[in-house]
Design a protein around this motif. Structure first.
Motif, PDB file in Angstrom:
ATOM      1  N   LEU A  97       0.875  -1.330   0.058  1.00  0.00           N
ATOM      2  CA  LEU A  97       0.117  -0.135  -0.015  1.00  0.00           C
ATOM      3  C   LEU A  97       0.929   1.199  -0.011  1.00  0.00           C
ATOM      4  O   LEU A  97       2.071   1.297   0.439  1.00  0.00           O
ATOM      5  CB  LEU A  97      -0.893   0.116   1.187  1.00  0.00           C
ATOM      6  N   CYS A 127       2.911  -5.187   8.241  1.00  0.00           N
ATOM      7  CA  CYS A 127       3.699  -4.007   8.182  1.00  0.00           C
ATOM      8  C   CYS A 127       3.663  -3.641   6.627  1.00  0.00           C
ATOM      9  O   CYS A 127       4.095  -2.513   6.518  1.00  0.00           O
ATOM     10  CB  CYS A 127       5.174  -4.769   8.488  1.00  0.00           C
ATOM     11  N   CYS A 131       6.387   1.155   6.509  1.00  0.00           N
ATOM     12  CA  CYS A 131       6.232   2.558   7.041  1.00  0.00           C
ATOM     13  C   CYS A 131       6.264   2.777   8.520  1.00  0.00           C
ATOM     14  O   CYS A 131       6.752   3.600   9.054  1.00  0.00           O
ATOM     15  CB  CYS A 131       5.264   3.510   6.358  1.00  0.00           C
ATOM     16  N   ILE A 132       5.410   1.780   9.160  1.00  0.00           N
ATOM     17  CA  ILE A 132       5.142   1.982  10.667  1.00  0.00           C
ATOM     18  C   ILE A 132       6.499   1.600  11.570  1.00  0.00           C
ATOM     19  O   ILE A 132       6.968   2.676  12.331  1.00  0.00           O
ATOM     20  CB  ILE A 132       3.768   1.112  11.246  1.00  0.00           C
ATOM     21  N   ASN A 194      -2.094  -1.583  10.857  1.00  0.00           N
ATOM     22  CA  ASN A 194      -2.848  -1.043   9.815  1.00  0.00           C
ATOM     23  C   ASN A 194      -3.374  -2.259   8.927  1.00  0.00           C
ATOM     24  O   ASN A 194      -2.964  -2.493   7.910  1.00  0.00           O
ATOM     25  CB  ASN A 194      -2.226  -0.100   9.132  1.00  0.00           C
TER      26      ASN A 194
HETATM   27  N1  GLN Z   1       1.513  -1.110   7.625  1.00  0.00           N
HETATM   28  C1  GLN Z   1       1.329  -0.733   5.891  1.00  0.00           C
HETATM   29  C2  GLN Z   1       0.802   0.703   6.012  1.00  0.00           C
HETATM   30  O1  GLN Z   1       0.315   1.204   7.190  1.00  0.00           O
HETATM   31  C3  GLN Z   1       0.632  -1.771   5.327  1.00  0.00           C
HETATM   32  C4  GLN Z   1      -0.903  -1.923   5.728  1.00  0.00           C
HETATM   33  C5  GLN Z   1      -1.605  -2.961   4.806  1.00  0.00           C
HETATM   34  O2  GLN Z   1      -0.817  -3.608   4.184  1.00  0.00           O
HETATM   35  N2  GLN Z   1      -3.002  -3.040   5.090  1.00  0.00           N
HETATM   36  O3  GLN Z   1       0.571   1.503   5.172  1.00  0.00           O
END
Ligand code: GLN
Length: 286
Positions: A97, A127, A131-132, A194
């Motif tokens: 993403l 992850c 980014c996090i 996320n």
């Molecule tokens: N943790 C990553 C982000 O915040 C990917 C999130 C995901 O793949 N759902 O962009």
């Protein structure tokens, strides 16, 4: 093709994007500025100060190829393989993403917590681009960082980003389904996630649906399946007083809050994003 001035290339780009790009998030002037400065490897200021400069044809070809991709609705971040997040630079590809500003709220919570609690263990579940976890590693130097994702390709991108931001020695990556690849005795003080949370019935913009990886977007059970699993499993993975914080679909604030409460979390709260929408739910595990 004869050499063209910067001002002509600029006007041409705006015309092409306004006529042919149907991305609802299109801002043709800004997009052209970004694509032209990147293709020519010059600053945006240079473009303004030198409207009559005629760049090399090879660079113009590069600019035209960027425009062709943008016309299809492809997001700028994928065209340039780059996105800024938490004032750091991230490599992005279609295997992950594009990091969003909303996710910075979750990341800041994690960094604050980790900096207040010396040498804590932090997990970034799902992850993606990293980014996090990379940001937490960068801004919280004493924290032990772990990151997990089901996609091997996403983990490769996250490793690139760890290296790009000089924290590759600080993060341990695991590839597998949620907590399954993590050693059983590994526990955390803060878990941030996320996860994919879009329901298959939700309407999303074509630039997201057509370009971002499906695996990172959608979850079953009206978008709640993966979030619910993370909440349930986190109970056994958090140390005493540990915190779980998840990013959510803004329409699911009360549903996710209930899941936290039903699974024994205390001090459960919902945090809103910059648009005033429910975006993060967090709770503590006692
Ligand atoms: N943790 C990553 C982000 O915040 C990917 C999130 C995901 O793949 N759902 O962009």
């Amino acid at each position: 093709m004869c050499k063209k001035k910067i001002s002509e290339l600029f006007d041409y780009g705006i015309k092409i994007l306004d006529e042919r790009c149907s991305d609802p998030y299109l801002d043709s002037k800004i997009d052209v500025l970004v694509l032209l400065s990147e293709a020519l490897s010059v600053s945006k200021e240079f473009l303004f100060i030198n409207p009559n400069f005629k760049p090399d044809l090879v660079l113009v070809e590069k600019y035209l190829s960027f425009l062709e991709r943008r016309v299809t609705g492809e997001p700028i971040a994928y065209i340039l393989n780059n996105k800024e997040f938490m004032s750091l630079s991230f490599y992005v590809s279609k295997d992950c993403l594009i990091p969003r500003p909303e996710t910075e709220i979750l990341t800041e919570l994690a960094i604050d917590f980790c900096n207040r609690n010396n040498s804590s263990a932090f997990l970034d579940m799902c992850c993606g681009s990293g980014c996090i976890s990379v940001s937490v590693a960068y801004y919280s130097k004493k924290t032990k960082i772990f990151a997990s994702d089901i996609s091997e390709k996403a983990i490769s991108v996250a490793k690139i980003n760890a290296k790009k931001n000089s924290v590759e020695d600080r993060i341990e990556f695991f590839c597998g389904n949620l907590f399954q690849p993590l050693p059983n005795d590994l526990k955390f003080d803060f878990i941030a996630s996320n996860p994919p949370y879009i329901s298959r019935c939700d309407e999303i913009s074509s630039s997201v649906a057509n370009f971002e990886p499906e695996l990172a977007l959608y979850s079953d059970d009206d978008g709640l399946e993966i979030t619910e699993k993370i909440i349930k499993e986190s109970v056994n993975r958090l140390n005493f007083n540990g915190v779980l914080a998840v990013e959510i679909n803004s329409s699911k604030g009360s549903d996710v809050k209930k899941l936290f409460c039903d699974n024994g979390f205390s001090d459960v709260s919902i945090i809103k994003d910059y648009n005033g929408l429910d975006r993060i739910v967090l709770g503590a595990c006692w």
